[in-house]
Design a protein around this motif. Structure first.
Motif, PDB file in Angstrom:
ATOM      1  N   LEU A  57       0.831  -1.199   0.000  1.00 13.10           N
ATOM      2  CA  LEU A  57       0.000   0.000   0.000  1.00 13.10           C
ATOM      3  C   LEU A  57       0.872   1.258   0.000  1.00 13.10           C
ATOM      4  CD1 LEU A  57      -2.730   1.408   0.197  1.00 13.10           C
ATOM      5  CD2 LEU A  57      -2.608   1.163   2.680  1.00 13.10           C
ATOM      6  N   CYS A  58       1.921   1.268   0.820  1.00  8.61           N
ATOM      7  CA  CYS A  58       2.791   2.445   0.882  1.00  8.61           C
ATOM      8  C   CYS A  58       3.480   2.683  -0.460  1.00  8.61           C
ATOM      9  CB  CYS A  58       3.824   2.271   1.983  1.00  8.61           C
ATOM     10  SG  CYS A  58       3.152   2.394   3.664  1.00  8.61           S
ATOM     11  N   LEU A  59       3.955   1.613  -1.091  1.00 11.09           N
ATOM     12  CA  LEU A  59       4.601   1.761  -2.390  1.00 11.09           C
ATOM     13  C   LEU A  59       3.598   2.237  -3.442  1.00 11.09           C
ATOM     14  CD1 LEU A  59       6.941  -1.373  -2.451  1.00 11.09           C
ATOM     15  CD2 LEU A  59       7.559   0.996  -1.976  1.00 11.09           C
ATOM     16  N   HIS A  60       2.363   1.769  -3.335  1.00 10.48           N
ATOM     17  CA  HIS A  60       1.300   2.229  -4.248  1.00 10.48           C
ATOM     18  C   HIS A  60       1.082   3.732  -4.082  1.00 10.48           C
ATOM     19  CE1 HIS A  60      -2.584   2.438  -6.295  1.00 10.48           C
ATOM     20  NE2 HIS A  60      -3.088   2.980  -5.209  1.00 10.48           N
TER      21      HIS A  60
ATOM     22  N   PRO B  81       8.834  -4.256  -5.818  1.00 12.45           N
ATOM     23  CA  PRO B  81       8.175  -2.991  -6.172  1.00 12.45           C
ATOM     24  C   PRO B  81       6.677  -3.158  -6.373  1.00 12.45           C
ATOM     25  CG  PRO B  81      10.161  -3.295  -7.465  1.00 12.45           C
ATOM     26  CD  PRO B  81       9.906  -4.595  -6.759  1.00 12.45           C
ATOM     27  N   TYR B  82       6.290  -4.341  -6.876  1.00 12.22           N
ATOM     28  CA  TYR B  82       4.864  -4.611  -7.081  1.00 12.22           C
ATOM     29  C   TYR B  82       4.655  -6.109  -7.024  1.00 12.22           C
ATOM     30  CZ  TYR B  82       0.151  -4.641  -8.970  1.00 12.22           C
ATOM     31  OH  TYR B  82      -1.187  -4.822  -9.124  1.00 12.22           O
ATOM     32  N   ARG B  83       3.776  -6.547  -6.129  1.00  9.71           N
ATOM     33  CA  ARG B  83       3.501  -7.981  -6.011  1.00  9.71           C
ATOM     34  C   ARG B  83       2.255  -8.339  -6.800  1.00  9.71           C
ATOM     35  NH1 ARG B  83       3.115 -10.372  -0.169  1.00  9.71           N
ATOM     36  NH2 ARG B  83       2.252  -8.340   0.381  1.00  9.71           N
ATOM     37  N   SER B  84       2.354  -9.406  -7.605  1.00 10.98           N
ATOM     38  CA  SER B  84       1.160  -9.905  -8.281  1.00 10.98           C
ATOM     39  C   SER B  84       0.391 -10.799  -7.330  1.00 10.98           C
ATOM     40  CB  SER B  84       1.549 -10.696  -9.529  1.00 10.98           C
ATOM     41  OG  SER B  84       2.311 -11.830  -9.170  1.00 10.98           O
ATOM     42  N   GLY B  85      -0.889 -10.945  -7.607  1.00 10.89           N
ATOM     43  CA  GLY B  85      -1.697 -11.835  -6.774  1.00 10.89           C
ATOM     44  C   GLY B  85      -2.302 -11.100  -5.589  1.00 10.89           C
TER      45      GLY B  85
END
Length: 321
Positions: free
Chosen positions: A167-170, A192-196
């Protein structure tokens, strides 16, 4: 000198706050030359706040920090389903939102946002252990149990503690762009971004029953997941009509019988992906889903990932779909 303009972040520490949940936004947005954020950690009042897991927090600010902040983080806290936060906290969150601040909850912090009414009619998530409790306590909230976070614009929620990083990275991506988000991810040694979605991390997607009337039928079905299972067949095994079985089954589990069977099949598929080298087509047949395409469809719909992604995440080897 920090870049301009400066974003003001308040981390609201409630009684019983979970240490990791508090630390994530405080660390991600901590004031440094490369980050145009100023962080204040606050509570219902300045001073000592009793936390969860044996820790306490000495916060330097009270609720006035919420009037100062552009973003307010509410970390998760213990026993969120038992009572609402103090009225002064709820009022301060509403006031911050009315002044234009974004409110972002990590894990069970979603309960505090729900208490404000700001999540009514909106999608939200929380830690998988509490999704049903959140839905029951706040029925106007559209609880999504299959995602890592939900962005509803001015109110954001995330699942378990680690998803607070997502959430913070978003938020960083939206405020400063991808490069800044990737820089922060490298600093955190995080993806940097997790899928799933969070459903893939739930130990069992079949819910714990609230009653035991059909325990024998559920056990019977678990040993026959590779066989055709219909509502009528399950009802006959339980010794009641299909209509009665369906109604009471929902009361016990929160799912219809066939939704429960589907989740049980996916649990078995997950186990086979983790512990065997069987291909996706064979696993689909073994768990009663017929084809690999059907397995992939339901994996994505319920778990928010693919069989191959799941296998790569939870086993040492890599096997193609």
């Amino acid at each position: 000198m920090p870049a301009s303009p400066l974003h003001r972040v308040a981390v609201l520490v409630l009684e019983g706050a979970k240490p990791l949940d508090v630390g994530i936004p405080a660390q991600v947005f901590t004031t440094r030359a490369s980050m145009p954020y100023e962080v204040r950690v606050c509570g219902a009042a300045p001073g000592l706040v009793a936390g969860g897991d044996g820790l306490a927090y000495h916060v330097g600010h009270g609720l006035s920090a919420l009037g100062w902040a552009d973003i307010v983080f509410v970390p998760g806290y213990r026993h969120p389903d038992q009572e609402d936060p103090p009225p002064a906290v709820v009022a301060a969150l509403v006031g911050a939102h009315e002044r234009g601040a974004r409110l972002a909850a990590i894990s069970t912090g979603a309960f505090a946002l729900a208490a404000t009414g700001l999540l009514d009619g909106r999608r939200a998530t929380t830690h998988w252990h509490y999704t049903r409790a959140l839905a029951a306590r706040y029925p106007l909230v559209q609880v999504d149990e299959n995602v890592l976070f939900v962005d509803e614009g001015t109110v954001l929620t995330s699942a378990g503690a680690a998803s607070g990083i997502d959430l913070c990275l978003h938020i960083l991506r939206g405020d400063l762009g991808v490069a800044a988000s990737n820089h922060a991810a490298r600093r955190l040694v995080a993806a940097p971004y997790r899928s799933g979605g969070q459903a893939q991390y739930v130990p069992r997607s079949v819910p714990e029953p609230l009653g035991e009337r059909f325990a024998d039928t559920r056990e019977w079905a678990l040993y026959r997941l590779g066989e055709p299972l219909t509502l009528d067949l399950l009802a006959r095994q339980a010794g009641v009509s299909a209509r009665t079985f369906s109604r009471r089954f929902v009361e016990e589990t929160g799912y219809t019988p066939m939704q429960w069977v589907m989740r049980a099949r996916l649990d078995l598929a997950r186990e086979l992906l983790e512990r065997s080298e069987r291909g996706v087509e064979q696993i689909a047949a073994d768990v009663g889903l017929g084809t690999g395409a059907n397995l992939r469809l339901h994996f994505q719909r319920i778990l928010g990932t693919t069989p191959s992604e799941y296998r790569r995440t939870f086993t040492r080897g890599e096997y193609g779909e």
